[in-house]
Structures are given as C-alpha cells and as structure tokens.
Design an enzyme around this catalytic site. Structure first.
Site, PDB file in Angstrom:
ATOM      1  CD  GLU A 197      -2.821   1.123   2.438  1.00 10.09           C
ATOM      2  OE1 GLU A 197      -3.501   2.140   2.671  1.00 10.09           O
ATOM      3  OE2 GLU A 197      -2.852   0.107   3.168  1.00 10.09           O
TER       4      GLU A 197
ATOM      5  CG  ASP B 292      -3.380   8.971   7.164  1.00 11.35           C
ATOM      6  OD1 ASP B 292      -3.774   7.797   7.078  1.00 11.35           O
ATOM      7  OD2 ASP B 292      -3.098   9.667   6.172  1.00 11.35           O
TER       8      ASP B 292
ATOM      9  CE1 TYR C 297      -7.667  -1.076   6.575  1.00 11.95           C
ATOM     10  CE2 TYR C 297      -6.570  -0.516   4.517  1.00 11.95           C
ATOM     11  CZ  TYR C 297      -6.589  -0.536   5.889  1.00 11.95           C
ATOM     12  OH  TYR C 297      -5.529  -0.022   6.591  1.00 11.95           O
TER      13      TYR C 297
END
Length: 263
Positions: free
Chosen positions: A49, A60, A174
């Site tokens: 990734e 993040d 995911y």
C-alpha cells in the site's frame, strides 16, 4: 503482474496469510521509493500500500501524518510518485495499492490518473474520504485501467451496510479493526471474531484486517480472523528509523498461519 485478489488467494493457498505493508511515498525523499518497494517484495510481502502525502489526512494518525509532512517538505506529489513508479515498473513484481484522498485524484483528472496508474503497476486504490455511495465514479473511471477500488468497512457498520460494502469492494475488503484513526494499539475490541465472521460470510473476496496492528503477535491474531493483515504506522516508523529487521519480523509472522477462509 497478478491482481490483488489473485495474489492474496495464492498466499492463502500456500498456507500463509497475506501481508500488506503501508509505506509513505517520499518519506526520506522520492529516491527512497524504489529501494523500499524492492526490499519489501524481496522479503515476501503480498502487496504494497503506497500512501500519498496530503495536507489534510483525515484517516491518519500522528505517525503517518508526520511521515506525510516529511514527504510534502521534500516536494512529493501524487504525480511525482506515479512517475517514479513508472520509471521502475519492470522491477515491480507485487500489486501496488495507492492510498490517497479524493482531492489529489480529482486535481489530476480521473482519466489521466487511470492511465498513470496502469503505467506504474498500480492495481488498487483506497480513498477513505469517498463514501460507498459516491464510489461508483471511481470504479467507472478506473476499472478499465485494471485498478480495483478497495472499500473500508468499520466496526460500527450494521449488517446491511456490511453486505453493500462487501458487494462493492474490489481486490479485498479493508476491515478496520479499531474505531478511530490509524496508529499502533495495545488492544482491540472484544467482538472482532464475530465482526469478521459476518464480513467473511458477506464477502466473495478476501478480507484483510487493518489499523492498529503493530506487533508480530497481533499479525498472527488479527490475521487469523480473515485472509491477512495491513500494517501501517509501525512499518512507517521502522523504515524512517532504518530498522528493517522489525519489518522482516512482522512479515515473518504472517507465514504458516492456519488459513481460515471462505474462499
């Protein structure tokens, strides 16, 4: 180069779990991208990734955000990353999954972005700020260039939404293992096994666990829930500190784990 799903299935059939490291492209300078990717594929990762630095990375945590800031300070952009990948495309043997936000893709132009992805060996795309309901624009523009659109599913998603996400996701699902942003965790929710059982039942493609996984023990425990794991913040820190032995230990933990899969 195989597709993401093919790469994961092949690893599972060999008795291992898929291991996908997240790296921040250009952390340390764009010239580090090629040697980092080549070293990772040499130690047996399933896919990679490739994070793109962005000024407002809402998904993040601090570790990846700081890595992005270091890359931005070096002048790294989405365009430059794709051009760099294209320059050593023939050396890349594992599928690449780009993780970015929608603004850089939109500014690039969807058609031009698809062409650049194909040239650089990019087989998948993760865009966390594009919800499921808006993601068709990405599939319509990028599937013809061999780019899968990977969907994220949260711990709070109800069964009906899990089914919709599983049906729409490509390459793999995911499965986010924590509530919140990326970053190492000491512990996880207690009902992860039930959550992953529902995901595996709903999905016809592999399910990978990501967010918070930071130790070899967690690679084993989280990997046992599905088809493999994605490890980000710990990989980013290890690469930044030059501790590749830590990366190797994480990858090694995914090998030989009893596969529990509905594939």
């Amino acid at each position: 180069m195989t597709t993401i799903e093919e790469a994961i299935v092949k690893v599972n059939e060999a008795g291992d779990k898929a291991f996908v490291p997240y790296i921040m492209a250009g952390d340390g300078g764009l010239e580090t991208l090629k040697p980092t990717i080549l070293k990772l594929q040499a130690i047996g990762v399933t896919a990679i990734e490739v994070g793109i630095p962005f000024t407002d990375p809402v998904a993040d945590g601090p570790t990846i955000e700081q890595a992005g800031e270091r890359a931005l300070a070096k002048g790294v952009t989405l365009r430059k990353v794709l051009e760099e990948l294209t320059s050593f495309r023939e050396d890349i043997t594992v599928p690449l999954v780009v993780m970015t936000y929608f603004n850089p893709v939109l500014a690039y132009g969807l058609e031009a972005f698809g062409i650049a992805c194909a040239a650089g060996g990019v087989k998948g795309l993760i865009v966390p700020d594009v919800p499921l309901e808006e993601s068709e624009i990405l599939r319509e523009a990028l599937n013809s260039y061999g780019v899968d659109i990977v969907q994220l599913v949260s711990l709070t998603s109800p069964p009906e939404r899990i089914a919709k996400i599983a049906a729409a996701s490509q390459g793999f699902v995911y499965a986010v293992t924590v509530n919140g942003i990326t970053g190492a965790r000491a512990s996880f929710a207690t009902d992860l096994e039930g959550h992953f059982a529902r995901l595996r039942e709903a999905s016809l493609i592999p399910v990978l666990a990501g967010f918070g996984i930071s130790t070899p023990e967690q690679v084993v425990s989280m990997g046992a829930l599905g088809n493999g794991v994605i490890v980000g913040s710990t990989i980013v820190t290890a690469l930044h500190e030059g501790d590749f032995a830590k990366v190797e230990a994480l990858v090694a933990a995914s090998k030989g784990v009893c596969v529990r899969s509905t594939l």
